[in-house]
Design a protein around this motif. Structure first.
Motif, mmCIF file in Angstrom:
data_model
loop_
_atom_site.group_PDB
_atom_site.id
_atom_site.type_symbol
_atom_site.label_atom_id
_atom_site.label_comp_id
_atom_site.label_asym_id
_atom_site.label_seq_id
_atom_site.Cartn_x
_atom_site.Cartn_y
_atom_site.Cartn_z
ATOM 1 N N PHE A 49 -13.336 -19.021 -4.624
ATOM 2 C CA PHE A 49 -12.312 -20.057 -4.728
ATOM 3 C C PHE A 49 -11.770 -20.131 -6.156
ATOM 4 O O PHE A 49 -10.569 -20.334 -6.370
ATOM 5 C CB PHE A 49 -12.870 -21.409 -4.288
ATOM 6 C CG PHE A 49 -12.704 -21.685 -2.817
ATOM 7 C CD1 PHE A 49 -11.910 -22.730 -2.372
ATOM 8 C CD2 PHE A 49 -13.348 -20.893 -1.871
ATOM 9 C CE1 PHE A 49 -11.745 -22.982 -1.014
ATOM 10 C CE2 PHE A 49 -13.195 -21.144 -0.514
ATOM 11 C CZ PHE A 49 -12.398 -22.188 -0.086
ATOM 12 N N ALA A 50 -12.644 -19.976 -7.141
ATOM 13 C CA ALA A 50 -12.204 -20.000 -8.537
ATOM 14 C C ALA A 50 -11.228 -18.863 -8.814
ATOM 15 O O ALA A 50 -10.194 -19.053 -9.478
ATOM 16 C CB ALA A 50 -13.411 -19.905 -9.463
ATOM 17 N N ARG A 51 -11.531 -17.686 -8.329
ATOM 18 C CA ARG A 51 -10.641 -16.534 -8.530
ATOM 19 C C ARG A 51 -9.301 -16.752 -7.835
ATOM 20 O O ARG A 51 -8.245 -16.434 -8.390
ATOM 21 C CB ARG A 51 -11.325 -15.259 -8.028
ATOM 22 C CG ARG A 51 -12.519 -14.834 -8.882
ATOM 23 C CD ARG A 51 -13.402 -13.835 -8.170
ATOM 24 N NE ARG A 51 -12.696 -12.607 -7.841
ATOM 25 C CZ ARG A 51 -13.126 -11.706 -6.969
ATOM 26 N NH1 ARG A 51 -14.269 -11.906 -6.327
ATOM 27 N NH2 ARG A 51 -12.434 -10.614 -6.750
ATOM 28 N N HIS A 52 -9.350 -17.313 -6.622
ATOM 29 C CA HIS A 52 -8.101 -17.582 -5.894
ATOM 30 C C HIS A 52 -7.218 -18.560 -6.659
ATOM 31 O O HIS A 52 -6.029 -18.294 -6.880
ATOM 32 C CB HIS A 52 -8.423 -18.153 -4.505
ATOM 33 C CG HIS A 52 -7.221 -18.735 -3.809
ATOM 34 N ND1 HIS A 52 -6.327 -17.965 -3.103
ATOM 35 C CD2 HIS A 52 -6.761 -20.024 -3.741
ATOM 36 C CE1 HIS A 52 -5.364 -18.746 -2.612
ATOM 37 N NE2 HIS A 52 -5.614 -19.995 -2.985
ATOM 38 N N TRP A 53 -7.806 -19.703 -7.064
ATOM 39 C CA TRP A 53 -6.974 -20.723 -7.713
ATOM 40 C C TRP A 53 -6.574 -20.297 -9.116
ATOM 41 O O TRP A 53 -5.493 -20.674 -9.599
ATOM 42 C CB TRP A 53 -7.694 -22.067 -7.710
ATOM 43 C CG TRP A 53 -7.710 -22.665 -6.330
ATOM 44 C CD1 TRP A 53 -8.780 -22.851 -5.519
ATOM 45 C CD2 TRP A 53 -6.568 -23.106 -5.585
ATOM 46 N NE1 TRP A 53 -8.391 -23.387 -4.314
ATOM 47 C CE2 TRP A 53 -7.043 -23.556 -4.335
ATOM 48 C CE3 TRP A 53 -5.206 -23.167 -5.853
ATOM 49 C CZ2 TRP A 53 -6.186 -24.059 -3.348
ATOM 50 C CZ3 TRP A 53 -4.344 -23.661 -4.881
ATOM 51 C CH2 TRP A 53 -4.840 -24.101 -3.645
ATOM 52 N N ALA A 54 -7.382 -19.487 -9.786
ATOM 53 C CA ALA A 54 -6.972 -18.952 -11.083
ATOM 54 C C ALA A 54 -5.723 -18.091 -10.920
ATOM 55 O O ALA A 54 -4.776 -18.178 -11.717
ATOM 56 C CB ALA A 54 -8.110 -18.140 -11.694
#
Length: 536
Positions: A49-54
């Protein structure tokens, strides 16, 4: 500094194959099942999720350390992934639960915080309309497309930098207040939750602890208890709905190994009512290592029933502003669950209040009342924007000191009450709105609803009523604009919650003639139970 992310990192390494969540896979009226998600899987999913929203936020030129609103339910596994994922991407989550359903209020609060984006639950996105900030829809694990997006490096922060934005659980002047939360405050939350969620049986394998989901992750209670759960390698059972039934609780105990029940007092009262008629269920409750209740005190009747039947009751006292828990009763079996002591590592004071504030008609006590104050040098003291002129945070919560350093809660020095999910409601503002909009119709009114899903208003009319139903609908129409901006638990949304009584009939104080809120709730308890659909 300790943070929710550092806790996750350490716990995933230490308890990698242990379950952190048990999520429902199927449910029916009489059967429930759950599957486990491990610490390592949760950490991996947070990083996805962090990679997606980044990737998404960087694409739209929203830099790290920007505030990103999250308007979600807060009860699902993916909600936890959104909150932790956006934080892990280097952004500051501003959390809204769906219990605040007015998009205008959401956008106003985002504007106050200078937020750059809003992530909406898919059911809420359609009502946002046009906005000056970027709006995204929440996603599921199957929606993720991270390609080769690297896991972002977390930006450097100091103790006074912003980590989260919560909101008060009740509205003031038509809107909740912002509760800015620094990294120093968050560090205190981690340390206090460690104490609160420590294993009851320290000599046993602490990873066996299985607890219940308390409430929405968008509010501090669940956030606090989850951080505590993570630190001890315990797992948390997600119910099929909130509040969950006694049948589902029995299945949690039987199928997931639940041994610590965390419940707001009003929800626990429902289970205790069932246990009076079901010896098997009562035996299962008594087998738990701990039954932790919070939000408001249990009724004396419920508390005595639980103690008499060997339930291991523990009471937690806290608030959003103070980062969850502040006072806790003893874990020791046989201890009085009403007797609270401050957690370790904090700086609190209990100040005698002026005698005029301790109106005997309201508090029914001649004992000295003390206001609970969080001192400025306490790491959990709220942001300066919420403090009193003396630099401290005056909670408005009143206590009596039973023995040195041990306190019993005695109510509040204001007109706020708590609903069944322990969110706050300003009764005075509702009453003032009724008087302002319906003054020609209303002689006097009082709002009640302690421990109920939403408030109700008792009205002594100023006119002779020909058609009571029409009178109530007129009242509801006049107050509707005021209530449209409030949380669901603060709203009078139906004329069923408007109760007409004869003029001068409500119980009043002897000295000032003020209507006694608690006495109204007690005198009309059976009627209120019927209105709210409470089964006896």
């Amino acid at each position: 500094m300790l943070t929710h992310l550092s806790v996750l990192e350490e716990s995933a390494a230490r308890y990698h194959s242990s379950p952190v969540f048990k999520v429902p896979t199927s449910s029916s009226a009489d059967s429930f099942n759950w599957r486990s998600i491990t610490y390592q899987q949760f950490k991996d999913d947070v990083e996805l999720f962090a990679r997606h929203w980044a990737r998404v936020l960087k694409r739209d030129n929203i830099p790290q350390r920007s505030i990103v609103g999250l308007w979600i339910g807060g009860f699902a596994y993916t909600d936890a992934l959104h909150i932790y994922g956006i934080s892990r991407a280097g952004y500051i989550p501003q959390l809204f639960s769906l219990r605040l359903p007015n998009p205008d209020v959401i956008l106003e609060l985002l504007q106050k915080s200078n937020a750059r984006a809003l992530v909406c639950d898919t059911n809420a996105e359609s009502i946002i309309g046009r906005s000056s900030i970027t709006v995204y829809s929440s996603i599921s694990l199957s929606d993720l497309v991270v390609e080769d997006e690297p896991l972002p490096t977390l930006p450097a922060v100091n103790a006074d930098d912003l980590a989260f934005l919560f909101h008060t659980s009740g509205s003031t002047s038509g809107s909740p207040k912002l509760v800015p939360c620094s990294y120093r405050w968050l560090d205190a939350v981690v340390r206090k939750s460690y104490q609160t969620c420590a294993p009851v049986n320290p000599n046993s394998d602490s990873s066996r602890d299985v607890t219940t989901w308390l409430g929405s992750m968008c509010h501090i209670g669940q956030t606090f208890m989850f951080i505590g759960t993570l630190q001890h390698g315990a797992s948390m059972v997600q119910p099929s709905k909130m509040p969950f039934s006694s049948q589902e609780l029995m299945d949690m105990i039987r199928l997931t190994g639940l041994n610590r029940l965390y419940q707001f007092a009003a929800f626990l009262s429902t289970h205790l009512r069932v246990s009076r008629q079901d010896p098997k269920f009562l035996s299962m409750l008594a087998s738990l290592d701990q039954v932790l209740t919070c939000g408001m005190p249990l009724s004396r009747e419920d508390e005595q029933w639980a103690i008499a039947n060997n339930l291991r009751l523990v009471n937690l006292f806290g608030s959003t502003e103070a980062g969850g828990a502040t006072l806790l009763s003893s874990f020791k079996r046989g201890s009085n669950p009403s007797h609270l002591i401050p957690l370790e590592g904090v700086s609190y004071r209990f100040d005698p209040i002026q005698s005029s504030a301790a109106d005997k008609d309201l508090h029914q006590s001649t004992s000295k009342l003390l206001e609970f104050v969080i001192l400025a040098d306490s790491a959990d003291c709220p942001d300066v924007s919420l403090r009193h002129a003396d630099g401290n945070f005056h909670t408005g919560d009143l206590f009596q000191e039973i023995t040195p350093g041990c306190y019993v809660f005695c109510g509040r020095d204001d007109d706020w009450i708590k609903s069944e999910n322990s969110l706050r409601c300003d009764t005075r503002s509702i009453e003032e709105n009724v008087r302002a909009t319906c003054g020609n119709l209303v002689s006097e009114c009082i709002v009640v609803g302690t421990g109920r899903p939403s408030p109700a208003v008792f009205i002594e009319p100023a006119v002779d009523i020909v058609d009571e139903n029409k009178f109530k609908k007129d009242i509801l129409r006049k107050i509707r604009p005021f209530h449209s901006r409030r949380y669901m638990h603060e709203r009078i949304a139906s004329d069923n919650m408007i109760i007409i009584v004869p003029r001068g009939s409500l119980p009043r104080t002897a000295s000032k003639g003020n209507i006694r809120r608690k006495a109204v709730e007690e005198e009309y308890k059976n009627l209120l139970d019927k209105i709210y659909g409470v089964s006896v």
